[in-house]
Design a protein around this motif. Structure first.
Motif, PDB file in Angstrom:
ATOM      1  N   ARG A 120     117.812  65.030  33.673  1.00 23.17           N
ATOM      2  CA  ARG A 120     117.759  66.318  32.987  1.00 23.17           C
ATOM      3  C   ARG A 120     116.984  66.198  31.676  1.00 23.17           C
ATOM      4  N   LEU A 121     116.300  67.280  31.305  1.00 23.94           N
ATOM      5  CA  LEU A 121     115.613  67.310  30.020  1.00 23.94           C
ATOM      6  C   LEU A 121     116.606  67.116  28.884  1.00 23.94           C
ATOM      7  N   ALA A 122     117.813  67.633  29.031  1.00 26.29           N
ATOM      8  CA  ALA A 122     118.834  67.470  27.993  1.00 26.29           C
ATOM      9  C   ALA A 122     119.093  65.995  27.702  1.00 26.29           C
ATOM     10  N   THR A 123     119.122  65.171  28.740  1.00 26.76           N
ATOM     11  CA  THR A 123     119.346  63.735  28.561  1.00 26.76           C
ATOM     12  C   THR A 123     118.187  63.105  27.797  1.00 26.76           C
ATOM     13  N   VAL A 124     116.960  63.509  28.150  1.00 28.74           N
ATOM     14  CA  VAL A 124     115.775  62.978  27.473  1.00 28.74           C
ATOM     15  C   VAL A 124     115.806  63.349  25.990  1.00 28.74           C
ATOM     16  N   LEU A 125     116.118  64.608  25.691  1.00 29.54           N
ATOM     17  CA  LEU A 125     116.134  65.056  24.302  1.00 29.54           C
ATOM     18  C   LEU A 125     117.223  64.366  23.494  1.00 29.54           C
ATOM     19  N   ASP A 126     118.359  64.100  24.120  1.00 22.41           N
ATOM     20  CA  ASP A 126     119.423  63.399  23.408  1.00 22.41           C
ATOM     21  C   ASP A 126     118.991  61.994  23.013  1.00 22.41           C
ATOM     22  N   LEU A 127     118.194  61.361  23.859  1.00 22.10           N
ATOM     23  CA  LEU A 127     117.718  60.016  23.545  1.00 22.10           C
ATOM     24  C   LEU A 127     116.613  60.043  22.492  1.00 22.10           C
ATOM     25  N   VAL A 128     115.679  60.976  22.648  1.00 25.96           N
ATOM     26  CA  VAL A 128     114.553  61.062  21.708  1.00 25.96           C
ATOM     27  C   VAL A 128     115.043  61.515  20.342  1.00 25.96           C
ATOM     28  N   GLY A 129     116.028  62.412  20.325  1.00 24.36           N
ATOM     29  CA  GLY A 129     116.563  62.926  19.070  1.00 24.36           C
ATOM     30  C   GLY A 129     116.155  64.363  18.848  1.00 24.36           C
ATOM     31  N   ARG A 130     117.122  65.224  18.556  1.00 27.96           N
ATOM     32  CA  ARG A 130     116.826  66.647  18.351  1.00 27.96           C
ATOM     33  C   ARG A 130     116.779  67.019  16.877  1.00 27.96           C
ATOM     34  N   ARG A 131     116.631  66.033  16.014  1.00 28.66           N
ATOM     35  CA  ARG A 131     116.565  66.304  14.583  1.00 28.66           C
ATOM     36  C   ARG A 131     115.184  66.023  14.007  1.00 28.66           C
ATOM     37  N   SER A 132     114.270  65.478  14.793  1.00 28.69           N
ATOM     38  CA  SER A 132     112.956  65.061  14.283  1.00 28.69           C
ATOM     39  C   SER A 132     111.845  65.807  15.006  1.00 28.69           C
ATOM     40  N   PHE A 133     110.989  66.442  14.231  1.00 28.17           N
ATOM     41  CA  PHE A 133     109.912  67.256  14.778  1.00 28.17           C
ATOM     42  C   PHE A 133     108.856  66.398  15.469  1.00 28.17           C
ATOM     43  N   GLY A 134     108.500  65.267  14.854  1.00 30.99           N
ATOM     44  CA  GLY A 134     107.447  64.419  15.401  1.00 30.99           C
ATOM     45  C   GLY A 134     107.711  63.947  16.823  1.00 30.99           C
ATOM     46  N   PRO A 135     108.865  63.324  17.088  1.00 30.01           N
ATOM     47  CA  PRO A 135     109.147  62.870  18.451  1.00 30.01           C
ATOM     48  C   PRO A 135     109.178  64.005  19.469  1.00 30.01           C
ATOM     49  N   MET A 136     109.635  65.189  19.062  1.00 31.95           N
ATOM     50  CA  MET A 136     109.676  66.316  19.988  1.00 31.95           C
ATOM     51  C   MET A 136     108.259  66.741  20.382  1.00 31.95           C
ATOM     52  N   LEU A 137     107.350  66.788  19.389  1.00 27.73           N
ATOM     53  CA  LEU A 137     105.951  67.112  19.694  1.00 27.73           C
ATOM     54  C   LEU A 137     105.326  66.033  20.562  1.00 27.73           C
ATOM     55  N   LEU A 138     105.614  64.782  20.234  1.00 28.81           N
ATOM     56  CA  LEU A 138     105.050  63.674  21.001  1.00 28.81           C
ATOM     57  C   LEU A 138     105.507  63.734  22.455  1.00 28.81           C
ATOM     58  N   LEU A 139     106.783  63.991  22.670  1.00 21.69           N
ATOM     59  CA  LEU A 139     107.301  64.108  24.028  1.00 21.69           C
ATOM     60  C   LEU A 139     106.624  65.253  24.774  1.00 21.69           C
ATOM     61  N   ALA A 140     106.484  66.406  24.124  1.00 23.27           N
ATOM     62  CA  ALA A 140     105.851  67.560  24.757  1.00 23.27           C
ATOM     63  C   ALA A 140     104.404  67.253  25.133  1.00 23.27           C
ATOM     64  N   GLY A 141     103.698  66.575  24.236  1.00 24.25           N
ATOM     65  CA  GLY A 141     102.309  66.236  24.517  1.00 24.25           C
ATOM     66  C   GLY A 141     102.169  65.276  25.674  1.00 24.25           C
ATOM     67  N   LEU A 142     103.023  64.256  25.713  1.00 25.67           N
ATOM     68  CA  LEU A 142     102.945  63.270  26.793  1.00 25.67           C
ATOM     69  C   LEU A 142     103.242  63.901  28.152  1.00 25.67           C
ATOM     70  N   VAL A 143     104.227  64.798  28.178  1.00 23.94           N
ATOM     71  CA  VAL A 143     104.548  65.476  29.447  1.00 23.94           C
ATOM     72  C   VAL A 143     103.351  66.293  29.925  1.00 23.94           C
ATOM     73  N   THR A 144     102.658  66.924  29.001  1.00 21.53           N
ATOM     74  CA  THR A 144     101.532  67.791  29.368  1.00 21.53           C
ATOM     75  C   THR A 144     100.343  67.003  29.897  1.00 21.53           C
ATOM     76  N   ILE A 145     100.067  65.844  29.299  1.00 23.77           N
ATOM     77  CA  ILE A 145      98.882  65.093  29.724  1.00 23.77           C
ATOM     78  C   ILE A 145      99.171  64.142  30.875  1.00 23.77           C
ATOM     79  N   ALA A 146     100.441  63.895  31.168  1.00 21.50           N
ATOM     80  CA  ALA A 146     100.775  62.996  32.280  1.00 21.50           C
ATOM     81  C   ALA A 146     100.289  63.600  33.595  1.00 21.50           C
ATOM     82  N   PRO A 147      99.453  62.889  34.359  1.00 19.47           N
ATOM     83  CA  PRO A 147      98.846  63.471  35.559  1.00 19.47           C
ATOM     84  C   PRO A 147      99.836  63.844  36.652  1.00 19.47           C
ATOM     85  N   VAL A 148     100.970  63.157  36.739  1.00 19.49           N
ATOM     86  CA  VAL A 148     101.930  63.445  37.810  1.00 19.49           C
ATOM     87  C   VAL A 148     102.950  64.500  37.403  1.00 19.49           C
ATOM     88  N   ILE A 149     102.909  64.929  36.130  1.00 19.47           N
ATOM     89  CA  ILE A 149     103.839  65.951  35.658  1.00 19.47           C
ATOM     90  C   ILE A 149     103.083  67.176  35.154  1.00 19.47           C
TER      91      ILE A 149
END
Length: 209
Positions: free
Chosen positions: A40-69
């Motif tokens: 679940r995305l909720a599990t991913v966000l709990d690990l990355v952290g929901r208090r920091s803007f940088g990691p959230m943007l980084l995660l969003a960017g990686l998901v977008t450029i990943a060819p299989v996702i």
């Protein structure tokens, strides 16, 4: 880390620990512990952290450029909604980023996530070598709100990018670079992200006019 299937302690341990770069984020994704064939995305966000803007943007960017996702129809739009909500909440001064259930319940196959981590790790190691604090006035303090505004603008464009070939990849790269810039306090990288933001608007504008 204990081998117990109870993930609560793992999530708590990672919640406030900001990844130090691309490799750090990928290591978090590789260590996700959730039973079943999907995560679940909720599990991913709990690990990355929901208090920091940088990691959230980084995660969003990686998901977008990943060819299989990122190539799955509808994913750029969902990422656009995700980024817009995160950036808006930063602008409003929230310390913990809230997400609606329809986003938190989105799932990704564990095998697909593993493929993404393996595919990106060599590039991540290369990129992380060049990250360092510099021109920090571009990523600290009020400058973060400027990054949030630009991220919101990119997010608004992402549904349109579903119809413009490869434009979503540029948006994903922009979000990735912004995320890395914030995590590493690298203002030079932020300048590059500003340029990529302009390229994103230019590509979509040229294609739609």
């Amino acid at each position: 880390m204990a081998d117990s299937c109870d993930c609560g302690d793992d999530r708590t341990a990672h919640r406030d620990r900001e990844p130090e770069g691309l490799v750090g984020l990928l290591q978090l994704l590789a260590n996700i512990r959730e039973q079943g064939e999907s995560v679940r995305l909720a599990t991913v966000l709990d690990l990355v952290g929901r208090r920091s803007f940088g990691p959230m943007l980084l995660l969003a960017g990686l998901v977008t450029i990943a060819p299989v996702i990122g190539d799955i129809p509808g994913v750029p739009t969902l990422i656009g909604v995700f980024v817009f909500l995160v950036a808006l909440q930063l602008m409003l001064g929230r310390e913990y980023f809230w997400m609606p259930e329809f986003l938190l319940d989105r799932r990704i196959r564990r095998q697909t996530l593993h493929k993404v981590v393996v595919w990106m790790t060599p590039t991540a190691r290369f990129v992380d070598r060049f990250l360092r604090p510099r021109l920090t006035f571009l990523v600290n303090g009020g400058a973060r709100y400027g990054v949030a505004v630009l991220a919101m603008m990119v997010a608004i464009l992402m549904p349109l990018m579903e119809f413009v070939p490869f434009s979503a990849n540029i948006a994903g790269a922009t979000l990735t670079v912004f995320g890395l810039a914030l995590i590493s306090r690298d203002g030079l990288l932020a300048l590059f992200a500003f340029v990529l933001t302009g390229v994103s608007f230019g590509v979509v504008g040229w294609a739609l006019l």
